[in-house]
Design an enzyme around this catalytic site. Sequence first.
Site, PDB file in Angstrom:
ATOM      1  N   LYS A  82      -0.974   3.822   2.433  1.00 33.38           N
ATOM      2  CA  LYS A  82      -0.311   4.917   3.130  1.00 33.38           C
ATOM      3  C   LYS A  82      -0.744   6.279   2.611  1.00 33.38           C
ATOM      4  O   LYS A  82      -0.515   7.292   3.250  1.00 33.38           O
ATOM      5  CB  LYS A  82       1.211   4.766   3.079  1.00 33.38           C
ATOM      6  CG  LYS A  82       1.856   4.542   1.713  1.00 33.38           C
ATOM      7  CD  LYS A  82       3.346   4.349   1.876  1.00 33.38           C
ATOM      8  CE  LYS A  82       4.172   3.657   0.842  1.00 33.38           C
ATOM      9  NZ  LYS A  82       3.778   2.847  -0.215  1.00 33.38           N
TER      10      LYS A  82
ATOM     11  N   LYS B  83      -5.502   5.871  -9.902  1.00 32.07           N
ATOM     12  CA  LYS B  83      -4.712   7.050  -9.529  1.00 32.07           C
ATOM     13  C   LYS B  83      -5.087   8.253 -10.363  1.00 32.07           C
ATOM     14  O   LYS B  83      -5.012   9.387  -9.896  1.00 32.07           O
ATOM     15  CB  LYS B  83      -3.213   6.749  -9.653  1.00 32.07           C
ATOM     16  CG  LYS B  83      -2.688   5.882  -8.522  1.00 32.07           C
ATOM     17  CD  LYS B  83      -1.222   6.138  -8.242  1.00 32.07           C
ATOM     18  CE  LYS B  83      -0.746   5.322  -7.052  1.00 32.07           C
ATOM     19  NZ  LYS B  83       0.695   5.227  -6.942  1.00 32.07           N
TER      20      LYS B  83
ATOM     21  N   LYS C  41      -8.269  -1.333  -0.019  1.00 28.70           N
ATOM     22  CA  LYS C  41      -6.921  -1.747   0.426  1.00 28.70           C
ATOM     23  C   LYS C  41      -6.367  -0.759   1.458  1.00 28.70           C
ATOM     24  O   LYS C  41      -6.605   0.444   1.340  1.00 28.70           O
ATOM     25  CB  LYS C  41      -6.041  -1.747  -0.831  1.00 28.70           C
ATOM     26  CG  LYS C  41      -4.640  -2.195  -0.652  1.00 28.70           C
ATOM     27  CD  LYS C  41      -3.841  -1.972  -1.943  1.00 28.70           C
ATOM     28  CE  LYS C  41      -3.364  -0.541  -2.073  1.00 28.70           C
ATOM     29  NZ  LYS C  41      -2.305  -0.297  -3.032  1.00 28.70           N
TER      30      LYS C  41
HETATM   31  P1  TYM Z   1       4.000   0.281  -2.860  1.00 32.48           P
HETATM   32  O1  TYM Z   1       5.068   1.220  -2.414  1.00 32.48           O
HETATM   33  O2  TYM Z   1       2.633   0.824  -3.039  1.00 32.48           O
HETATM   34  O3  TYM Z   1       3.910  -0.918  -1.861  1.00 32.48           O
HETATM   35  C1  TYM Z   1       5.049  -1.661  -1.451  1.00 32.48           C
HETATM   36  C2  TYM Z   1       4.674  -3.125  -1.291  1.00 32.48           C
HETATM   37  O4  TYM Z   1       3.632  -3.249  -0.323  1.00 32.48           O
HETATM   38  C3  TYM Z   1       2.555  -3.999  -0.891  1.00 32.48           C
HETATM   39  N1  TYM Z   1       1.301  -3.481  -0.310  1.00 32.48           N
HETATM   40  C4  TYM Z   1       0.400  -4.246   0.304  1.00 32.48           C
HETATM   41  N2  TYM Z   1       0.358  -5.565   0.574  1.00 32.48           N
HETATM   42  C5  TYM Z   1      -0.710  -6.032   1.254  1.00 32.48           C
HETATM   43  N3  TYM Z   1      -1.730  -5.252   1.659  1.00 32.48           N
HETATM   44  C6  TYM Z   1      -1.743  -3.922   1.416  1.00 32.48           C
HETATM   45  N4  TYM Z   1      -2.749  -3.166   1.837  1.00 32.48           N
HETATM   46  C7  TYM Z   1      -0.634  -3.364   0.709  1.00 32.48           C
HETATM   47  N5  TYM Z   1      -0.322  -2.111   0.302  1.00 32.48           N
HETATM   48  C8  TYM Z   1       0.867  -2.210  -0.329  1.00 32.48           C
HETATM   49  C9  TYM Z   1       2.646  -3.735  -2.378  1.00 32.48           C
HETATM   50  O5  TYM Z   1       2.009  -4.753  -3.119  1.00 32.48           O
HETATM   51  C10 TYM Z   1       4.143  -3.722  -2.601  1.00 32.48           C
HETATM   52  O6  TYM Z   1       4.644  -5.030  -2.757  1.00 32.48           O
HETATM   53  N6  TYM Z   1       5.000  -0.055  -7.728  1.00 32.48           N
HETATM   54  C11 TYM Z   1       5.362  -0.559  -6.440  1.00 32.48           C
HETATM   55  C12 TYM Z   1       6.811  -0.291  -6.073  1.00 32.48           C
HETATM   56  C13 TYM Z   1       7.784  -0.805  -7.080  1.00 32.48           C
HETATM   57  C14 TYM Z   1       8.140  -2.167  -7.279  1.00 32.48           C
HETATM   58  C15 TYM Z   1       9.127  -2.141  -8.304  1.00 32.48           C
HETATM   59  C16 TYM Z   1       7.731  -3.364  -6.692  1.00 32.48           C
HETATM   60  C17 TYM Z   1       8.520  -0.048  -7.926  1.00 32.48           C
HETATM   61  N7  TYM Z   1       9.326  -0.846  -8.676  1.00 32.48           N
HETATM   62  C18 TYM Z   1       9.720  -3.328  -8.744  1.00 32.48           C
HETATM   63  C19 TYM Z   1       8.335  -4.551  -7.142  1.00 32.48           C
HETATM   64  C20 TYM Z   1       9.311  -4.515  -8.158  1.00 32.48           C
HETATM   65  C21 TYM Z   1       4.516   0.151  -5.380  1.00 32.48           C
HETATM   66  O7  TYM Z   1       4.020   1.221  -5.596  1.00 32.48           O
HETATM   67  O8  TYM Z   1       4.462  -0.479  -4.174  1.00 32.48           O
END
Ligand code: TYM
Length: 333
Positions: free
Chosen positions: A202, A117, A199
Amino acid sequence: MADEVSKKRVLSCIQPSGMLTLGNYLGALKNWKNMSDDYDCIFAVADLHTITVRQQPAEFRKHILDTFALLLAIDLDPQKNILFLQSNVSAHSQLAWVLNCYTQFGELNRMTQFKEKSQKHADNVNAGLFTYPVLMAADILLYQADLVPVGADQKQHLEITRDIAMRFNNIYGDVFTIPQPFIGKEGAKIMSLADPLKKMSKSDENQNSYVALLDDKDTVIRKFKRAVTDSQALVKKADGKDGINNLITIYCTVTGKTVAQTEKEFEGVGYGEFKLAVGEAVAKELAPIQEKFNYYRRDKAKLEEIYRDGASRAQYLANKTLGKVMKKVGFIY
Ligand code: TYM
């Protein structure tokens, strides 16, 4: 089924950083839904995390509400589960500050997501981007979560959460439950349709690289038709066939079929036909979600009632842990 008392606690969050993708759904949300019957579940929209990248306020507000409505649209019951907006529960920011002081610079500096990032947003490498995993640790540890369903990209953040929790417990006794990541066997890493070595995300500028959960059927099919594959015309998983491997994974995760069944089903079939089948299966999965999304998103008052109620239930649980932490550290709390 486990009774109320012995149910394990599950927590996970999702960022409102844009329209959610099929990757978010297959890697995380689908598991949230599956777990919600058997576990004591808490799910939040991680809006505080999202301002580590600059947001346009009106758009940000819309994305927060869209994301929250999507949680309802995938049938997470707001009575049975706790659903809330992270910024509505002040304990997250408070615990994050305390945990910052129990996290080493060197540990955060190793995080691959920070490296990626900070390259992508080189003009805004802010301190929040660096300490982002500590806020995530606070999200998890506040609720004494046993299991955290996430996609594979969050594994490193779960590891640092465990390290921080163990360090704190070693000093002060058993304050935090040590959480385990829950990463699905299939769909934990859905790849970009435009570049299957990356990956699906969004925040990708190329809209053809991801399927958004609100894309209509024609758009979904068009995106799959354009998906990058290879020139072999063989619907079979193999090393180097990253595009086809990804499409097979998507098809299996959505339909519940095994890889062997899928390979058999499409034996001798060209990529055009296979891509159409994947697109149709995905569109079919998304249609009811979209219908429910429209229903919930229209009713702002109802949405507000649900996220306010979720926040007050979350705050109650979070404050118990926060109080314990503050006292252990020595604050007059
Ligand atoms: P975020 O918002 O990027 O993504 C949300 C969830 O989607 C999963 N994910 C994917 N899984 C499979 N293939 C993909 N291409 C893909 N893109 C995203 C992510 O692994 C995630 O589970 N930091 C975290 C949000 C967060 C969080 C937390 C998660 C904040 N606090 C506490 C768990 C516990 C994030 O940015 O996810």
